[in-house]
Design an enzyme around this catalytic site. Sequence first.
Site, mmCIF file in Angstrom:
data_model
loop_
_atom_site.group_PDB
_atom_site.id
_atom_site.type_symbol
_atom_site.label_atom_id
_atom_site.label_comp_id
_atom_site.label_asym_id
_atom_site.label_seq_id
_atom_site.Cartn_x
_atom_site.Cartn_y
_atom_site.Cartn_z
ATOM 1 N N THR A 198 0.852 -0.861 -0.174
ATOM 2 C CA THR A 198 0.065 0.026 -0.211
ATOM 3 C C THR A 198 1.239 1.549 -0.028
ATOM 4 O O THR A 198 1.647 1.444 0.624
ATOM 5 C CB THR A 198 -0.565 0.332 1.309
ATOM 6 O OG1 THR A 198 -1.575 -1.373 0.991
ATOM 7 C CG2 THR A 198 -1.474 1.363 1.376
ATOM 8 N N ARG A 226 -13.821 -8.469 -1.976
ATOM 9 C CA ARG A 226 -12.757 -8.375 -0.823
ATOM 10 C C ARG A 226 -12.498 -6.596 -0.224
ATOM 11 O O ARG A 226 -12.063 -6.279 -1.415
ATOM 12 C CB ARG A 226 -11.451 -9.229 -1.394
ATOM 13 C CG ARG A 226 -10.613 -9.251 0.402
ATOM 14 C CD ARG A 226 -9.381 -7.881 0.380
ATOM 15 N NE ARG A 226 -8.309 -8.727 1.245
ATOM 16 C CZ ARG A 226 -7.807 -7.511 1.197
ATOM 17 N NH1 ARG A 226 -6.896 -6.533 0.748
ATOM 18 N NH2 ARG A 226 -6.613 -7.501 2.287
ATOM 19 N N VAL A 227 -12.667 -6.367 0.893
ATOM 20 C CA VAL A 227 -11.709 -5.090 0.917
ATOM 21 C C VAL A 227 -11.135 -5.191 2.312
ATOM 22 O O VAL A 227 -11.015 -5.989 2.996
ATOM 23 C CB VAL A 227 -13.366 -4.394 1.918
ATOM 24 C CG1 VAL A 227 -12.724 -2.178 2.071
ATOM 25 C CG2 VAL A 227 -14.308 -4.191 0.151
ATOM 26 N N GLY A 228 -10.057 -4.376 1.562
ATOM 27 C CA GLY A 228 -8.617 -4.297 2.709
ATOM 28 C C GLY A 228 -8.962 -3.698 3.673
ATOM 29 O O GLY A 228 -9.561 -3.111 4.198
ATOM 30 N N ASP A 229 -7.557 -3.806 4.695
ATOM 31 C CA ASP A 229 -7.875 -1.997 5.452
ATOM 32 C C ASP A 229 -7.831 -0.902 4.463
ATOM 33 O O ASP A 229 -8.013 -0.124 5.860
ATOM 34 C CB ASP A 229 -6.925 -2.700 6.975
ATOM 35 C CG ASP A 229 -5.206 -3.220 6.070
ATOM 36 O OD1 ASP A 229 -4.705 -3.186 4.591
ATOM 37 O OD2 ASP A 229 -4.134 -2.176 6.033
ATOM 38 N N THR A 249 0.614 -0.710 6.335
ATOM 39 C CA THR A 249 0.398 -1.843 4.970
ATOM 40 C C THR A 249 0.770 -3.119 5.520
ATOM 41 O O THR A 249 0.996 -3.171 6.729
ATOM 42 C CB THR A 249 2.077 -0.896 3.869
ATOM 43 O OG1 THR A 249 2.184 -1.847 2.926
ATOM 44 C CG2 THR A 249 3.168 -1.392 5.239
ATOM 45 N N GLY A 250 0.154 -4.384 4.666
ATOM 46 C CA GLY A 250 0.336 -5.336 5.056
ATOM 47 C C GLY A 250 -0.311 -6.298 5.535
ATOM 48 O O GLY A 250 -1.686 -6.112 4.072
ATOM 49 N N GLY A 252 -3.692 -6.572 5.074
ATOM 50 C CA GLY A 252 -5.063 -5.938 5.752
ATOM 51 C C GLY A 252 -6.144 -6.799 6.170
ATOM 52 O O GLY A 252 -6.719 -6.198 6.888
HETATM 53 N N1 ASP Z 1 -2.965 -3.738 3.564
HETATM 54 C C1 ASP Z 1 -3.281 -4.000 1.756
HETATM 55 C C2 ASP Z 1 -4.866 -4.751 1.973
HETATM 56 O O1 ASP Z 1 -4.342 -5.713 2.903
HETATM 57 C C3 ASP Z 1 -2.220 -5.223 0.986
HETATM 58 C C4 ASP Z 1 -0.795 -4.088 1.702
HETATM 59 O O2 ASP Z 1 -0.547 -3.179 2.194
HETATM 60 O O3 ASP Z 1 0.165 -5.295 1.211
HETATM 61 O O4 ASP Z 1 -4.830 -4.573 1.114
#
Ligand code: ASP
Length: 333
Positions: A198, A226-229, A249-250, A252
């Site tokens: 992200t 799907r909706v992430g963080d 980030t990561g 989510g």
């Molecule tokens: N956090 C984001 C998600 O899970 C992806 C990422 O930042 O790696 O949608």
Amino acid sequence: MGDGSKISRRAFGAGAAGLAALGATRASAKPAKPKTIATGKPFILTTWEFGPGANAIGWPMLASGASAIDAVETAINHVELLGDYWVGAGGVPNEVGETTLDAMIMWGPTHDAGAVGCLKRVKRAISVARKVMEETQHSLIVGDDATRFAARMGFTETSLTSVVSQQAWDKWAATGAKTTAFDPEPIASADKLVGHDTVGSIALDAAGNLCVGCSTNGREFKIPGRVGDSPIIGAGAYCDQAVGAAVATGNGDVMMRFLPTYHVVELMRGGMEPQAAAEATIQRIVDAGYQIDGGIAVIRRDGVHGGAKTGWADTPFSYSVQTATGNVTVPVS
Ligand code: ASP
């Protein structure tokens, strides 16, 4: 119920014609009562390797007196349109080969926020999020309706698929692989996500106003819808005009359960230093047993910053901060 409510329900159910009939947007749906705190020197922080390039776009704006919200939007637009696989158009297909975007923006003076989730066929997701914030009373609009909202705001619809994203999906689909989204939670063993990014930016402008934004195309081969963080306020990003801001980030799907960017800003409000607050926030996720890749970057409104991560043993997570004295890239260990 009176006639007024019937009319308004008919209008909302009338599809495209009804939407057109709803007509012009209001100049500002939310009354803004700016809470300016005129302290702090301008800065812009951006995550990952996008940092120096995005900051190089946003910093001159701040230096010449632009608003933090314009700097954040422009810096993130720059990354969204780079053609990077992990952020923006042309990357990370979902399980059926479509790229969808999540983004949010939050404005310190009014504590107002806008976000889009699973946005389809519109490239500048952060700009659509800004429209949600500035033109409506809503904070999050998702899916095809987010696309319809964007069209209503004048954005052009276009395919988010590129040669690269199509080839990535073709290759994956040809193996007969299934999405990892049905795997057990990453507690007993580490998650197997190959990569996901992200871009997050935080700016403080010369007027002392703080803004944060983030944008992503999420997780590879995710289940459609799907909706992430990233578009979840307090998960993907958060700011508090009096304290500071953070971006995440990561993985989510797990990180949003901890509202890490809200948590870290609240720890700073309680007096914890940014670096210690970042570490304590990530430790919460680790202590709960999750074995994920995830990180946060945080900056207090006086410009003191910090970052923490879990996982990403072979992936160098970093953030960059640009001020009047130049750009510094900070590797997060
Ligand atoms: N956090 C984001 C998600 O899970 C992806 C990422 O930042 O790696 O949608």
